[in-house]
Design a protein around this motif. Structure first.
Motif, short mmCIF file in Angstrom:
data_model
loop_
_atom_site.label_atom_id
_atom_site.label_comp_id
_atom_site.label_asym_id
_atom_site.label_seq_id
_atom_site.Cartn_x
_atom_site.Cartn_y
_atom_site.Cartn_z
N SER A 91 0.86 -1.19 0.00
CA SER A 91 0.00 0.00 0.00
C SER A 91 0.89 1.23 0.00
O SER A 91 1.38 1.67 1.04
CB SER A 91 -0.92 0.00 1.22
OG SER A 91 -1.98 -0.92 1.06
N SER A 92 1.09 1.79 -1.20
CA SER A 92 2.03 2.89 -1.38
C SER A 92 1.36 4.20 -1.73
O SER A 92 1.99 5.26 -1.64
CB SER A 92 3.05 2.53 -2.47
OG SER A 92 3.95 3.58 -2.71
N ALA A 93 0.11 4.18 -2.16
CA ALA A 93 -0.56 5.40 -2.60
C ALA A 93 -0.71 6.39 -1.45
O ALA A 93 -1.05 6.01 -0.33
CB ALA A 93 -1.94 5.06 -3.18
N GLY A 94 -0.45 7.65 -1.74
CA GLY A 94 -0.60 8.67 -0.70
C GLY A 94 -0.38 10.06 -1.24
O GLY A 94 0.26 10.25 -2.27
N ILE A 95 -0.92 11.04 -0.53
CA ILE A 95 -0.74 12.45 -0.88
C ILE A 95 -0.48 13.24 0.40
O ILE A 95 -0.65 12.71 1.51
CB ILE A 95 -1.96 13.04 -1.61
CG1 ILE A 95 -3.24 12.84 -0.78
CG2 ILE A 95 -2.11 12.42 -2.99
CD1 ILE A 95 -4.47 13.48 -1.40
N ALA A 96 -0.08 14.50 0.25
CA ALA A 96 0.22 15.33 1.42
C ALA A 96 -0.20 16.77 1.15
O ALA A 96 -0.40 17.18 0.00
CB ALA A 96 1.72 15.29 1.73
N SER A 97 -0.34 17.53 2.23
CA SER A 97 -0.61 18.97 2.13
C SER A 97 0.27 19.69 3.15
O SER A 97 0.69 19.10 4.14
CB SER A 97 -2.09 19.27 2.39
OG SER A 97 -2.48 18.81 3.67
N PHE A 98 0.53 20.96 2.88
CA PHE A 98 1.42 21.74 3.73
C PHE A 98 0.80 23.10 4.01
O PHE A 98 0.17 23.70 3.15
CB PHE A 98 2.78 21.92 3.06
CG PHE A 98 3.42 20.62 2.63
CD1 PHE A 98 4.13 19.85 3.53
CD2 PHE A 98 3.27 20.16 1.34
CE1 PHE A 98 4.70 18.65 3.15
CE2 PHE A 98 3.85 18.96 0.94
CZ PHE A 98 4.56 18.20 1.85
N GLY A 99 0.99 23.56 5.23
CA GLY A 99 0.44 24.84 5.63
C GLY A 99 -0.55 24.68 6.77
O GLY A 99 -0.87 23.55 7.17
#
Length: 267
Positions: A91-99
């Motif tokens: 399971s490698s799928a992923g996203i990120a956000s910053f702030g």
């Protein structure tokens, strides 16, 4: 201990297979003789990868274009996997956000949670009963060194990765004696082996090349750790250093420093 043997009917499932760590692991598994189910949103890219791997390694590579953040799409994939012989799950799928958390787009934040955490949780549950019944299987969930502690301006991401880290390591101990292994991949920064100067971030420019982990080296270390039945793998010197610092440095000192850095990334 070794990875489950590849067979004609069994499949290794790799999510996030269209890029980065997922794509690198898919290529290495194909080279080892595993038939694959490649999962990501971008069908065209998956088909190109599947064609490449089938021609090069004479394996079967099935494509499943699926947005794992979408509950309906995810449910359809899970229903299929429950009826298949899955011997490896990555399971490698992923996203990120910053702030700042309150300034983030709420739709993106909920999508991030669904993809990074809920999908990992549900896919693991989908394949685990069959693995345990057969007495063989290997699971690797991609968490993050970032999940070791609080990082201001990265709150949703660390929330999801902290959960994946703890969930995966808990299962590692639960599954002892079943023939099924569960390994956490907790990387820090990972990148392509070569990045054009015009595409380099400030981090790329500051951190020496030899400290970085490439997707290919990350894949090799991960598969070796899975074969050895390890609980956690932290690939590369920079990731290892971050792992140690994040676990032992005082939170009151580390969090503001990390938070300031991540705030700049969000600007």
């Amino acid at each position: 201990m070794t990875l489950p043997a590849p067979t004609m009917n069994a499949r290794a499932v790799v999510t996030g297979a269209s890029q980065g760590i997922g794509r690198a692991i898919a290529r290495d598994l194909a080279a080892m003789g595993y038939n694959l189910i490649l999962v990501a949103r971008r069908e065209e890219i998956l088909k190109e990868l599947a064609d490449e791997l089938e021609k090069k390694h004479a394996i079967v590579a099935e494509v499943r274009a699926c947005d794992l953040a979408d509950e309906t799409a995810r449910a359809a994939l899970i229903e299929e996997l429950q009826g298949r012989e899955i011997n490896i799950l990555i399971s490698s799928a992923g996203i990120a956000s910053f702030g700042p958390f309150l300034k983030q787009d709420w739709g993106y934040e909920t999508k991030q949670f669904s993809l990074n955490a809920t999908a990992v949780f549900e896919l693991t549950h989908a394949v685990l009963p069959g693995m345990v019944a057969r007495g063989t299987g290997a699971i690797c969930n991609v968490g993050s060194v970032a999940g070791n502690g609080p990082i201001p301006n990265n709150a949703t991401y660390v929330f999801t990765k902290a959960g994946v880290n703890a969930f995966t390591e808990a299962l590692h101990y639960e599954l002892k004696g079943t023939g099924v292994t569960c390994t956490l991949l907790a990387p820090g920064p990972v990148r392509e082996a070569e990045i054009p100067a015009e595409e380099q971030s400030i981090v790329d420019k500051v951190v020496p090349d030899f400290l970085w982990t490439t997707y290919e080296s990350c894949s090799r270390e991960t598969l070796e750790a899975m074969a050895a039945g390890k609980r956690r793998v932290v690939p590369g010197p920079l990731s290892k250093a971050m792992n140690v610092v994040s676990q032992f440095a005082p939170t009151g000192l580390l969090a503001p420093v990390m938070g300031a850095f991540y705030k700049k990334m969000g600007e």
